[in-house]
Scaffold this motif. Structure first.
Motif, PDB file in Angstrom:
ATOM      1  N   LEU A   1     -13.298 -30.626  -2.452  1.00 38.20           N
ATOM      2  CA  LEU A   1     -12.146 -29.750  -2.676  1.00 38.20           C
ATOM      3  C   LEU A   1     -11.098 -29.929  -1.590  1.00 38.20           C
ATOM      4  O   LEU A   1      -9.899 -29.784  -1.831  1.00 38.20           O
ATOM      5  CB  LEU A   1     -12.619 -28.294  -2.736  1.00 38.20           C
ATOM      6  N   GLY A   2     -11.565 -30.223  -0.365  1.00 36.01           N
ATOM      7  CA  GLY A   2     -10.621 -30.517   0.698  1.00 36.01           C
ATOM      8  C   GLY A   2     -10.393 -29.406   1.696  1.00 36.01           C
ATOM      9  O   GLY A   2      -9.502 -29.520   2.549  1.00 36.01           O
ATOM     10  N   VAL A   3     -11.179 -28.324   1.633  1.00 38.38           N
ATOM     11  CA  VAL A   3     -11.036 -27.279   2.653  1.00 38.38           C
ATOM     12  C   VAL A   3     -11.542 -27.813   3.985  1.00 38.38           C
ATOM     13  O   VAL A   3     -12.472 -28.627   4.037  1.00 38.38           O
ATOM     14  CB  VAL A   3     -11.802 -25.997   2.256  1.00 38.38           C
ATOM     15  N   GLU A   4     -10.945 -27.332   5.075  1.00 38.69           N
ATOM     16  CA  GLU A   4     -11.325 -27.822   6.396  1.00 38.69           C
ATOM     17  C   GLU A   4     -12.698 -27.279   6.780  1.00 38.69           C
ATOM     18  O   GLU A   4     -12.973 -26.091   6.635  1.00 38.69           O
ATOM     19  CB  GLU A   4     -10.296 -27.408   7.439  1.00 38.69           C
ATOM     20  N   ILE A   5     -13.544 -28.164   7.282  1.00 37.47           N
ATOM     21  CA  ILE A   5     -14.894 -27.806   7.688  1.00 37.47           C
ATOM     22  C   ILE A   5     -15.062 -28.105   9.169  1.00 37.47           C
ATOM     23  O   ILE A   5     -14.680 -29.169   9.646  1.00 37.47           O
ATOM     24  CB  ILE A   5     -15.939 -28.563   6.853  1.00 37.47           C
ATOM     25  N   GLU A   6     -15.627 -27.149   9.902  1.00 41.06           N
ATOM     26  CA  GLU A   6     -15.921 -27.317  11.316  1.00 41.06           C
ATOM     27  C   GLU A   6     -17.423 -27.491  11.497  1.00 41.06           C
ATOM     28  O   GLU A   6     -18.213 -27.104  10.620  1.00 41.06           O
ATOM     29  CB  GLU A   6     -15.434 -26.111  12.119  1.00 41.06           C
ATOM     30  N   SER A   7     -17.817 -28.058  12.632  1.00 40.42           N
ATOM     31  CA  SER A   7     -19.244 -28.259  12.869  1.00 40.42           C
ATOM     32  C   SER A   7     -19.513 -28.367  14.354  1.00 40.42           C
ATOM     33  O   SER A   7     -18.611 -28.637  15.163  1.00 40.42           O
ATOM     34  CB  SER A   7     -19.748 -29.517  12.151  1.00 40.42           C
ATOM     35  N   ASN A   8     -20.770 -28.136  14.705  1.00 35.68           N
ATOM     36  CA  ASN A   8     -21.266 -28.459  16.039  1.00 35.68           C
ATOM     37  C   ASN A   8     -22.635 -29.099  15.862  1.00 35.68           C
ATOM     38  O   ASN A   8     -22.991 -29.492  14.750  1.00 35.68           O
ATOM     39  CB  ASN A   8     -21.292 -27.228  16.953  1.00 35.68           C
ATOM     40  N   GLY A   9     -23.407 -29.191  16.922  1.00 42.99           N
ATOM     41  CA  GLY A   9     -24.680 -29.888  16.834  1.00 42.99           C
ATOM     42  C   GLY A   9     -25.713 -29.218  15.949  1.00 42.99           C
ATOM     43  O   GLY A   9     -26.697 -29.859  15.555  1.00 42.99           O
ATOM     44  N   VAL A  10     -25.523 -27.960  15.626  1.00 44.65           N
ATOM     45  CA  VAL A  10     -26.559 -27.236  14.874  1.00 44.65           C
ATOM     46  C   VAL A  10     -26.030 -26.566  13.607  1.00 44.65           C
ATOM     47  O   VAL A  10     -26.722 -25.746  13.003  1.00 44.65           O
ATOM     48  CB  VAL A  10     -27.262 -26.183  15.758  1.00 44.65           C
ATOM     49  N   GLY A  11     -24.841 -26.919  13.184  1.00 43.29           N
ATOM     50  CA  GLY A  11     -24.366 -26.292  11.961  1.00 43.29           C
ATOM     51  C   GLY A  11     -22.988 -26.753  11.541  1.00 43.29           C
ATOM     52  O   GLY A  11     -22.278 -27.435  12.288  1.00 43.29           O
TER      53      GLY A  11
END
Length: 292
Positions: free
Chosen positions: A233-243
């Motif tokens: 869909l193209g929504v912005e996704i954030e992440s770190n080492g555990v999620g």
């Protein structure tokens, strides 16, 4: 069929989002395939007025109450694709049919990816947990194990002495001098052997053949968004080492116009009360976007 708002996910966040929209007499569809993230836990704790209630009961009561509103419909199924065209969202459900909506609220939750330790998965939500605020009190300040499973594990262990006597199991992974120093500052002993399996209620059996019984075990799971259509869909996704999680602003608006999100899918760490609060705000925000 066309709706004002399609809510994808019918657990705590999704149902909470439906309520203000229903009370505004907007047409709403809630699409859910029946896989609550906390389905492995018997009781829910920490939610004001519902502390200790069956986790399933909270969702069942919410759905029954929302079903009384004539403008709300429920669809049982799995969303496979969402596409936007001419200011409308087209939602494909189970390859069988599609609906359209002016706005979308994503409330799908996340999936916990657990360490591959024999006996862990079967005890998840029963004697093995990730949230001390949800399950720590019931351990009655007993013996608590923390399994080293992520970069967050040391932090998790340092929180837990308020709930019991903590032992940190490195599971054969190297710890930095700083991590050992931090654990020592909280008087947390470290077991460096690898874990062979978990048995009985919460007994950890080590590769060295030693074993130790605990009242509860905590693990930092990795949370993942497994729905391909969310990323497409193209929504912005954030992440770190555990999620990973969908990025939203304070009003639960995603990076895409017309798409809102709420619950565990928008935050690192989550709980029923936070999901309910997120959902309510997402519902209000989606409604306001239809007006202004």
């Amino acid at each position: 069929m066309q709706y004002d708002v399609a809510i994808i996910g019918g657990s705590y966040a999704g149902l909470s989002a439906a309520l203000p929209l229903a009370r505004a007499r907007r047409s709403v569809v809630v699409i859910d395939h029946g896989q609550r993230r906390n389905r492995f836990a018997s009781h829910s704790h920490g939610f004001l007025t519902q502390d200790g209630t069956l986790a399933s009961e909270i969702a069942e009561i919410a759905r029954e109450q929302i079903s009384r509103y004539s403008t709300v419909q429920f669809e049982t199924g799995q969303v496979l694709d969402v596409a936007k065209s001419n200011d409308l969202f087209h939602v494909c459900i189970d390859k069988i049919h599609a609906i359209t909506a002016k706005r979308i609220i994503i409330a799908t939750g996340v999936t916990d990816q657990l360490p591959e330790i024999q006996g862990l998965r079967e005890r998840w939500g029963q004697s093995i947990f990730h949230c001390p605020y949800c399950h720590g009190y019931e351990l009655n300040q007993g013996q608590i194990a923390v399994i080293n499973s992520s970069e967050f594990s040391t932090h998790q262990a340092m929180m837990l002495p308020d709930w019991g006597q903590v032992t940190f199991l490195s599971n054969g992974k190297n710890l930095t001098d700083e991590e050992r120093k931090q654990l020592a500052s909280k008087n947390i002993p470290i077991i460096d052997d690898e874990i062979a399996e978990i048995s009985e209620h919460a007994t950890i059996n080590l590769q060295s053949s030693a074993s130790q019984q605990f009242d509860g075990i905590f693990v930092s799971s990795a949370t993942r968004i497994l729905q391909d259509w969310i990323k497409a869909l193209g929504v912005e996704i954030e992440s770190n080492g555990v999620g990973e999680w969908i990025k939203t602003d304070a009003m639960k608006q995603t990076s895409m116009d017309g798409v809102f999100a709420s619950g565990d899918v928008i935050r690192f760490g989550g709980s029923v009360p936070l999901s309910v609060a997120d959902g309510n705000l997402a519902g209000v925000s989606a409604h306001r976007s239809l007006i202004f």
